[in-house]
Design a protein around this motif. Structure first.
Motif, PDB file in Angstrom:
ATOM      1  N   PHE A 161      13.904  -8.170  15.005  1.00 33.48           N
ATOM      2  CA  PHE A 161      14.656  -8.525  13.797  1.00 33.48           C
ATOM      3  C   PHE A 161      13.897  -8.100  12.536  1.00 33.48           C
ATOM      4  CE2 PHE A 161      16.369 -12.372  16.374  1.00 33.48           C
ATOM      5  CZ  PHE A 161      17.210 -11.524  17.084  1.00 33.48           C
ATOM      6  N   ALA A 162      12.560  -8.182  12.577  1.00 38.77           N
ATOM      7  CA  ALA A 162      11.747  -7.844  11.415  1.00 38.77           C
ATOM      8  C   ALA A 162      11.755  -6.347  11.111  1.00 38.77           C
ATOM      9  CB  ALA A 162      10.306  -8.317  11.620  1.00 38.77           C
ATOM     10  N   MET A 163      12.216  -5.513  12.045  1.00 40.64           N
ATOM     11  CA  MET A 163      12.286  -4.077  11.788  1.00 40.64           C
ATOM     12  C   MET A 163      13.250  -3.771  10.648  1.00 40.64           C
ATOM     13  SD  MET A 163      12.382  -2.624  15.713  1.00 40.64           S
ATOM     14  CE  MET A 163      12.462  -0.899  15.216  1.00 40.64           C
ATOM     15  N   ASN A 164      14.313  -4.557  10.553  1.00 41.67           N
ATOM     16  CA  ASN A 164      15.271  -4.433   9.448  1.00 41.67           C
ATOM     17  C   ASN A 164      15.823  -3.010   9.312  1.00 41.67           C
ATOM     18  OD1 ASN A 164      16.802  -5.575   7.368  1.00 41.67           O
ATOM     19  ND2 ASN A 164      15.313  -4.951   5.803  1.00 41.67           N
ATOM     20  N   THR A 165      16.197  -2.427  10.446  1.00 38.31           N
ATOM     21  CA  THR A 165      16.855  -1.123  10.454  1.00 38.31           C
ATOM     22  C   THR A 165      18.325  -1.322  10.821  1.00 38.31           C
ATOM     23  OG1 THR A 165      16.472  -0.713  12.811  1.00 38.31           O
ATOM     24  CG2 THR A 165      14.711  -0.075  11.275  1.00 38.31           C
TER      25      THR A 165
ATOM     26  N   SER B  87      18.400  -2.287  14.537  1.00 35.93           N
ATOM     27  CA  SER B  87      17.886  -3.623  14.838  1.00 35.93           C
ATOM     28  C   SER B  87      18.875  -4.682  14.364  1.00 35.93           C
ATOM     29  CB  SER B  87      16.509  -3.844  14.210  1.00 35.93           C
ATOM     30  OG  SER B  87      16.578  -3.953  12.803  1.00 35.93           O
ATOM     31  N   GLU B  88      19.589  -4.397  13.288  1.00 29.82           N
ATOM     32  CA  GLU B  88      20.636  -5.309  12.824  1.00 29.82           C
ATOM     33  C   GLU B  88      21.830  -5.283  13.776  1.00 29.82           C
ATOM     34  OE1 GLU B  88      22.615  -8.047  10.213  1.00 29.82           O
ATOM     35  OE2 GLU B  88      20.539  -7.552  10.720  1.00 29.82           O
TER      36      GLU B  88
ATOM     37  N   VAL C 149      24.993  -8.094  17.876  1.00 29.52           N
ATOM     38  CA  VAL C 149      25.638  -7.973  19.181  1.00 29.52           C
ATOM     39  C   VAL C 149      25.014  -8.940  20.200  1.00 29.52           C
ATOM     40  CG1 VAL C 149      26.051  -6.379  21.102  1.00 29.52           C
ATOM     41  CG2 VAL C 149      26.377  -5.599  18.744  1.00 29.52           C
ATOM     42  N   SER C 150      23.763  -9.303  19.988  1.00 27.75           N
ATOM     43  CA  SER C 150      23.085 -10.185  20.947  1.00 27.75           C
ATOM     44  C   SER C 150      23.273 -11.668  20.644  1.00 27.75           C
ATOM     45  CB  SER C 150      21.581  -9.866  20.980  1.00 27.75           C
ATOM     46  OG  SER C 150      20.945 -10.218  19.762  1.00 27.75           O
TER      47      SER C 150
END
Length: 316
Positions: A206-210, A213-214, A219-220
């Protein structure tokens, strides 16, 4: 690796597609859709939306296939929300599905270049069974068949005895395991050993903020909520994407064994059970022929690295 992914696109299936599209050295040749998690046409749209989110719109054809299991009626999964995407409300993709049936597309692509294409089967095995029934030579023409399904003589995820993919169409699974493919099997048991992301690992993603990743976070959501209720902690399960990661990078596989895999089709309680055992069980039983390699353990850390690479901002 050149890969066809046969999928019932929902939740974790989509991350498998992302891995295949965005891992260096991998070419996703086609996506074929099979009866499974959610209503069939929604699965098609989910695959198309995932391809578009990955930046591959128009580059990976999507072929609709079997809309129902071979014998018994379809039952939906309850793991991914009604749309299979946790209500992420992704835009309708510009790319549209192909008109050719998935079974014909699989046969044509594999038989045109025998020994060149792997198949990852992460749905009920209906499409693969129909393909080998129509063209038996495909069993030897596929370079390798990677299957996500069943359990390693353990508790299932839809009944006490069965994992969802094999439960929905055990007749198809039996046909495939008896057809002579070169098979590696990744089970739900492996998922519980090696394919879980714990809370701190989820936070890393989540911290990747791409954008991807969003995509993963949205979706998860329903599977994570379901897992939280079931296991009592923040966790996410990844049976399909772990299988794809092992196919793309076999060095992730830490332990495996050659075994006989037989699928129960008749039992009232055990329908869809995958009996996995050595070829010789004792004097009372005949000697069976080994028909699969069964993965027992895979590198969770290596799997997480591959997922984060797939979700990274830059194209590989």
């Amino acid at each position: 690796m050149r890969l066809i992914i046969d999928t019932d696109t929902a939740g974790d299936d989509t991350y498998s597609l992302l891995l295949a599209m965005r891992t260096p050295g991998s070419t996703l040749e086609a996506v074929t859709i099979c009866v499974g998690n959610v209503p069939f046409d929604q699965q098609v749209e989910n695959a198309l939306a995932t391809i578009e989110a990955a930046g591959f719109s128009g580059k990976v054809p999507v072929y609709p296939g079997a809309r129902r299991p071979m014998v018994k009626p379809w039952e939906p999964s309850t793991m991914h929300g009604n749309d299979g995407m946790s209500g992420a409300n992704l835009p309708i993709a510009r790319q549209r599905p192909e008109t050719k049936h998935a079974v014909d597309a699989i046969i044509e692509r594999v038989m045109a270049e025998p020994g060149k294409i792997d198949i990852l089967a992460q749905a009920p095995l209906t499409n693969i069974a129909l393909a080998v029934m129509k063209e038996p030579r495909i069993a030897k023409a596929v370079r390798h068949l990677w299957i996500m399904g069943g359990t390693d003589n353990a508790v299932g995820n839809i009944t006490p005895c069965a994992e969802y993919n094999f439960f929905i169409d055990p007749e198809a699974a039996r046909i495939v395991f008896e057809a002579g493919f070169d098979i590696t099997l990744s089970t739900w048991t492996l998922t519980m050993r090696s394919g879980l992301f714990e809370g701190d690992q989820l936070d890393e993603i989540f911290a990747m903020n791409t954008p991807l990743s969003e995509f993963y976070r949205k979706v998860s959501r329903v599977p994570r909520e379901t897992a939280q209720a079931r296991y009592g902690r923040p966790v996410s399960t990844h049976p399909d994407s772990l299988t794809c990661a092992c196919a793309l990078n076999p060095e992730l596989i830490e332990s495996s064994r050659e075994a006989v895999v037989r699928i129960e089709t008749m039992g009232e309680i055990t329908r869809g059970f995958s009996a996995i055992h050595p070829p010789k069980l004792g004097n009372r039983w005949p000697e069976y022929k080994v028909n699969a390699r069964v993965i027992e353990k895979a590198s969770n850390d290596g799997f997480l690295r591959m997922m984060k690479q797939a979700f990274a901002e830059d194209q590989p």
